[in-house]
Design a protein around this motif. Structure first.
Motif, short mmCIF file in Angstrom:
data_model
loop_
_atom_site.label_atom_id
_atom_site.label_comp_id
_atom_site.label_asym_id
_atom_site.label_seq_id
_atom_site.Cartn_x
_atom_site.Cartn_y
_atom_site.Cartn_z
N VAL A 183 0.85 -1.19 0.00
CA VAL A 183 0.00 0.00 0.00
C VAL A 183 0.88 1.24 0.00
O VAL A 183 0.67 2.19 -0.76
CB VAL A 183 -0.93 -0.01 1.23
N ALA A 184 1.93 1.17 0.84
CA ALA A 184 2.85 2.31 0.89
C ALA A 184 3.54 2.48 -0.47
O ALA A 184 3.64 3.58 -1.01
CB ALA A 184 3.89 2.09 1.97
N ALA A 185 3.98 1.35 -1.03
CA ALA A 185 4.72 1.43 -2.30
C ALA A 185 3.84 1.99 -3.40
O ALA A 185 4.30 2.66 -4.32
CB ALA A 185 5.22 0.04 -2.69
N ILE A 186 2.54 1.72 -3.31
CA ILE A 186 1.63 2.28 -4.31
C ILE A 186 1.49 3.78 -4.08
O ILE A 186 1.22 4.54 -5.00
CB ILE A 186 0.25 1.58 -4.21
N GLY A 187 1.73 4.17 -2.83
CA GLY A 187 1.81 5.60 -2.58
C GLY A 187 0.67 6.16 -1.79
O GLY A 187 0.65 7.34 -1.47
N SER A 188 -0.29 5.33 -1.44
CA SER A 188 -1.46 5.89 -0.74
C SER A 188 -1.16 6.11 0.75
O SER A 188 -1.93 6.75 1.43
CB SER A 188 -2.66 4.95 -0.91
N SER A 189 -0.05 5.53 1.24
CA SER A 189 0.32 5.85 2.62
C SER A 189 1.84 5.87 2.72
O SER A 189 2.53 5.33 1.86
CB SER A 189 -0.25 4.82 3.60
#
Ligand code: HEM
Ligand SMILES: Nc1ncnc2c1ncn2[C@@H]1O[C@H](COP(=O)(O)OP(=O)(O)OP(=O)(O)O)[C@@H](O)[C@H]1O
Ligand SMILES: Nc1ncnc2c1ncn2[C@@H]1O[C@H](COP(=O)(O)OP(=O)(O)OP(=O)(O)O)[C@@H](O)[C@H]1O
Ligand SMILES: [Mg+2]
Ligand SMILES: [Mg+2]
Lengths: 220, 240, 225, 220, 225
Positions: A183-189
């Protein structure tokens, strides 16, 4: 220890190269799993992109279990396990060797799964470093945990059903941390670092545990 | 006769495919709203149909013929295998061309359109068949297993197709268009489209036949080899 | 006597390897054939062919009047095989194993107990799941199954292996009984001193073929009196 | 045929009763899978209730694969398979018997999974008839398809990895139809009947296929 | 001579069952012990105990100077076991199997080839994955592994089983060689006529214990000249 590890890893990879089980059975399975998950959700892109990270990791978990099945069935029969123990290999070496071979296979699977996530789930990774780091660490952690627990599960026949229930609860943290990291890598967190740290801890803990505990496990 | 025909198959299909591509690229006009992209229509659908119907249908037929004691022969087994193998190639090509088409038209490489999904499932199904073929076993046993697998797969295709179609159409929030019905077909396009189907069908047939040939050659090589093997085996008895 | 086994230049493959490279064999019902030969000569493969478990690649074969290639299921139903590894269910007890097999063959389950009795599988051993029995005990159970099923063709792969002295003698008796009762017996062996005396014919295999045929002790003996 | 079926089913169930594999390994696994899925989605109840039906069915699919592994490993070793073939059982009977035993186990698993869905995913089923019907039909369909396809996969060692990739694509329709039927049973849509029909067709087709094709498979 | 095996009232369980019910055994290095006994007497279990594969429930055991309960790993490294089922890798060829085992034991892989040579695993057979070899061929490979590893304690479970005549003689030679080279040999057998001549001592097991001890042929022979 290391040369034993190399020896064992060499043996496992040679046998895999000869039977190509991971290539022909485990890899397609992981892709298939991704497709099946979308059936669960129904084709609604929004929901899909949300749960894509989780699906990636569940697919990986199940695939890793199959890979472990195979890797352990190399010493499937009681006779083979016993005579291998009579060879006087360093248990830690055996552990590291099997883990090494398994990690190699898992990395391949992960690459394909990442491709799948991008193409099938329309996920655009921003932070590739994070991605790679978490994949690598997860592979090590999963391999160590599965080999350690899998070896407890005994012969082929029992293992094929016992392994999942043994290993899955143990690797649940990988699932959670992995999905969060994605999720972080996708950028949303933005808290990817923390989750990668969790994965790192997991990997270290279980490889150390394996190195330490594999000896006693070999004892009678 | 059959020999010469299958010999001609290669050149014929080559010519037809080239002709299709030429017509598709240079003769037919671009589409009003799809532009040059529409030219993929001369490749993709044909590929897809081969992958979906031709390969599985043929494999199932041959397998059934194999299981039927009267018509049982390794030929059928080989044909079925070749059909599936070539089918996998076509299937992948369908996916690739489709995705290439999908990127500009839908803005994504992949969407959970019914047809796409069932194509993907079919691919995995065929891969399973090929994986099964790799399992070491005595030739007859393997032939039987694979025949059964192929039949089951074929029976499964329509079930998958319909369930997926219903699943997809019944589900809210599905954005995927049903491709193919979005534009009208001009005269020259129609002919070219028709030609493309003919071309790729012959192409498919040719690939299957040659795949089959390779198999036969290998095994006939092995029949020769079988005699040698028999010799070698017998000579094992002679004390050296 | 009717012909029990009739093989003509029988070839069988495993993978691409010709384990049987043209076997000619004729055997009458009620006679005992012992198959000798070096390791890897093809003895086990021959038994598996006769049991209808190995496909006939070329040549012809007829077992108890059924064609091997077209009616292998009929063949399988009529033969009893004691292989290197008795294929019984490890989780089930000896008695349960036999009862299942007998029921499957539409035979009387009551035949199981005496058969086990005879091979000395009694008391605690009869109560232990097969998987935990010793090598020899497992083979005894396999033997008991043959006694109970009384197949028309007995296929014994090294019947004496890993059996103790008394049971080894039992094997001889059983074979003799079966033959007298009209059944046909084919047994492989690496112990001629034990097996040849019970044989009418002795075949020596080499390189996937039958290299030579001799008379066995049984024949001679009967000729003797 | 029927008495052979009963015989075989009896054998399988007795062995299961003795080893309790399905009870102690497969059932926990299925529950575990449900929990893992919730991890995958991350903490948002809404999404969970939406995808609950799908998750139920994925869990069931994987569980059924484990159950099949076990049921087939009863004739796992080559020797056992061969000597079983020498018993002269009617192939159709063998098929029906194994399917019967497997259905029995699957029904247990389904019951527990339904409980899980209600408790873990907070799903309230309105149309219980629909629920029961789809579960029953699905069990039959899954069992037939897996036994038929699984028996193709040969010995234990190969099967543990080959079975999933063989069977999962075949049973994908069950997943779809099942989850849709559940959505209907929960009440958010009304076309449950049609999906039950799909399940019924699937069950019938594969039990017939099995009865017909199991014979040829037994031959050499 | 140093003591190779020293067991005092050794008891071992599998599950709840006492497969060994108090075994007393003393054996000097360089001597050959043959263990006879009915099926299920406990011969295999004894070998597995000596190999450090079966836990000592009560009693004491010392193998080659290592205590069985505390140092079983040292024991395992020093013994070589040929069991009912040679536990080698079915996917690997004989040579690959031996090379792996030798490397694992930090021995020279070059020892593999001559050992296989000696047991007649050559040519095509040496190129075939182990899983496809015949029963006897597999046991030969197991034997070859022992030849190559030269363990200090040889544990042979029915070494003659399913071997053909020439290889059966080879077994005798190998045992003799090993003993002369100072290794200790314990072999179970159901074929006294073959095994007793090569033994210094003959133990007869019954009910998980050693019922009686006799002198074997070897001893007598050496006394002879
Ligand atoms: C990965 C993406 C795609 C896949 C797997 C795919 C698959 C298929 C399949 C299986 C068929 C044959 C269906 C049948 O005859 O029953 C087909 C036909 C067709 N597809 Fe695709 N397709 C893809 C993307 C596209 C795109 C993006 C377009 C155009 C916007 C397109 C246009 C067509 C057309 C025009 C036909 C033939 C007419 C028809 O059967 O409706 N496809 N495709
Ligand atoms: N796939 C294969 N590739 C090469 N050789 C094979 C293959 N399968 C079997 N063989 C060979 O075929 C022979 C099998 O013969 P079989 O098992 O009948 O021997 P046997 O006479 O029973 O020997 P034994 O006395 O050891 O039991 C062996 O020599 C084996 O090496
Ligand atoms: N879990 C168990 N429950 C009951 N009995 C058991 C169990 N495990 C082993 N046994 C018994 O212990 C004995 C095992 O002995 P072992 O295998 O050493 O026999 P053996 O002397 O090698 O016989 P063989 O000559 O047949 O090889 C057998 O009688 C077996 O029935
Ligand atoms: Mg043999
Ligand atoms: Mg024993």
């Amino acid at each position: 220890m290391l040369r034993d590890a190399l020896l064992v890893a060499g043996r496992d990879l040679r046998i895999e190269a000869r039977s190509k089980v991971a290539l022909w059975q485990v890899v397609p399975f992981s892709v298939l799993a991704m497709i099946l998950f979308t059936f669960a959700l129904g084709p609604n892109p929004a929901a899909l992109t949300v749960s894509a990270p989780g699906f990636f990791w569940i697919a990986l978990l199940f695939a890793s279990i199959l890979a472990t099945q195979r890797s352990l069935s190399i010493e499937g029969s009681q006779a083979t396990r016993e005579s291998t123990r009579l060879l006087g290999l360093d248990p830690a070496g055996v552990f590291l060797g099997k883990v090494g071979a398994l990690v190699a296979e898992l990395v391949v699977i992960e690459t394909i799964l990442v491709g799948g996530t991008v193409l099938l789930y329309h996920v655009a990774f921003r932070n590739w470093l994070l991605l790679v780091a978490s994949c690598a660490l997860a592979a090590i952690g999963l391999a160590s945990a599965s080999v350690l627990y899998g070896s407890l599960a005994g012969g082929d026949r029992v293992r094929s059903t016992l392994l999942p229930i043994l290993v899955l609860p143990v690797v649940a943290p990988v699932l959670i941390a992995g999905s969060r990291a994605f999720v972080a890598a996708i950028g949303s967190s933005g808290d990817g670092g923390r989750w990668v740290a969790v994965l790192a801890v997991f990997a270290i803990v279980y490889s150390v545990l394996g190195i330490v505990l594999y000896g006693p496990m070999e004892e009678i | 006769m059959r020999h010469t025909l299958s010999k001609l198959l290669g050149p014929i299909s080559a010519v037809l495919v080239i002709l299709t591509i030429w017509l598709g690229l240079f003769v037919t006009p671009p589409d009003v709203d799809q532009g040059e992209l529409v030219r993929l229509v001369y490749i993709h659908p044909a590929l897809a149909v081969e992958a979906l119907y031709a390969s599985v249908g043929m494999a199932a037929l041959c397998s059934a013929l194999y299981l039927w004691p009267r018509t049982r022969s390794m030929r059928m087994d080989r044909l079925a295998a070749s059909a599936i193998e070539v089918g996998v190639v076509f299937n992948i090509l369908t996916l690739v061309t489709g995705s290439i088409w999908g990127r500009p038209t839908w803005g994504v490489w992949w969407t959970w359109d019914a047809r796409l999904t069932s194509t993907a499932l079919l691919l995995v199904l065929s891969l399973g068949y090929l994986a099964l073929r790799r399992v070491p076993a005595e030739p007859h046993v393997r032939a039987r297993r694979c025949a059964i697998a192929a039949i089951v797969a074929a029976v499964n295709v329509p079930i998958i197709h319909f369930s997926v179609v219903w699943w997809q159409t019944l589900h809210q929030g599905c954005t995927a268009i049903c491709p193919g019905l979005t534009y009208k077909i001009h005269g020259s396009m129609g002919w070219t489209l028709l030609l493309s189907f003919v071309a790729f069908t012959t192409c498919f047939a040719w690939m299957v036949v040659s795949r089959y040939r390779i198999d036969v050659l290998r095994d006939s090589g092995h029949d020769g080899a079988l005699d040698d093997a028999l010799e070698a085996r017998r000579s094992e008895g002679v004390p050296s | 006597m009717a012909s029990a086994i009739h093989l003509r230049s029988a070839v069988a493959l495993t993978g691409r390897f010709p384990v049987l490279a043209g076997v000619d064999l004729d055997l009458d019902e009620g006679s005992v054939l012992v198959v000798l030969g070096a390791n890897g000569a093809g003895k086990t493969s021959l038994l598996r062919l006769l049991a209808g478990l190995l496909a006939l690649q070329s040549g012809t074969g007829e077992i108890l009047g059924c064609d091997l290639s077209s009616h292998s299921r009929h063949v399988r139903r009529r033969v009893g095989l004691l292989g290197h590894d008795v294929g019984l269910y490890d989780e089930l007890r000896p008695l349960e194993n036999l009862t299942f097999a007998l029921r499957a063959g539409r035979l009387d389950p009551a035949l199981a107990a005496p058969a086990l009795e005879r091979t000395g599988i009694t008391g605690r051993v009869a109560e232990t799941p097969l998987g935990q029995l010793s090598a020899g005990q497992r083979r005894r159970v396999g033997l008991a199954l043959l006694i109970a099923r009384r197949p028309r063709l007995w296929l014994l792969d090294e019947p004496h292996a890993s059996l103790d002295a008394p049971t080894r003698e039992l094997v001889g008796e059983l074979v003799e009984e079966a033959a007298r009762a009209g059944a046909t017996v084919v047994a492989t062996s690496h112990e001629p001193e034990l097996s040849v005396p019970m044989a009418d014919l002795v075949a020596t295999m080499a390189g996937g073929m039958i290299a030579r045929m001799d008379l066995g002790g049984r024949q001679v003996f009967e000729g003797g009196d």
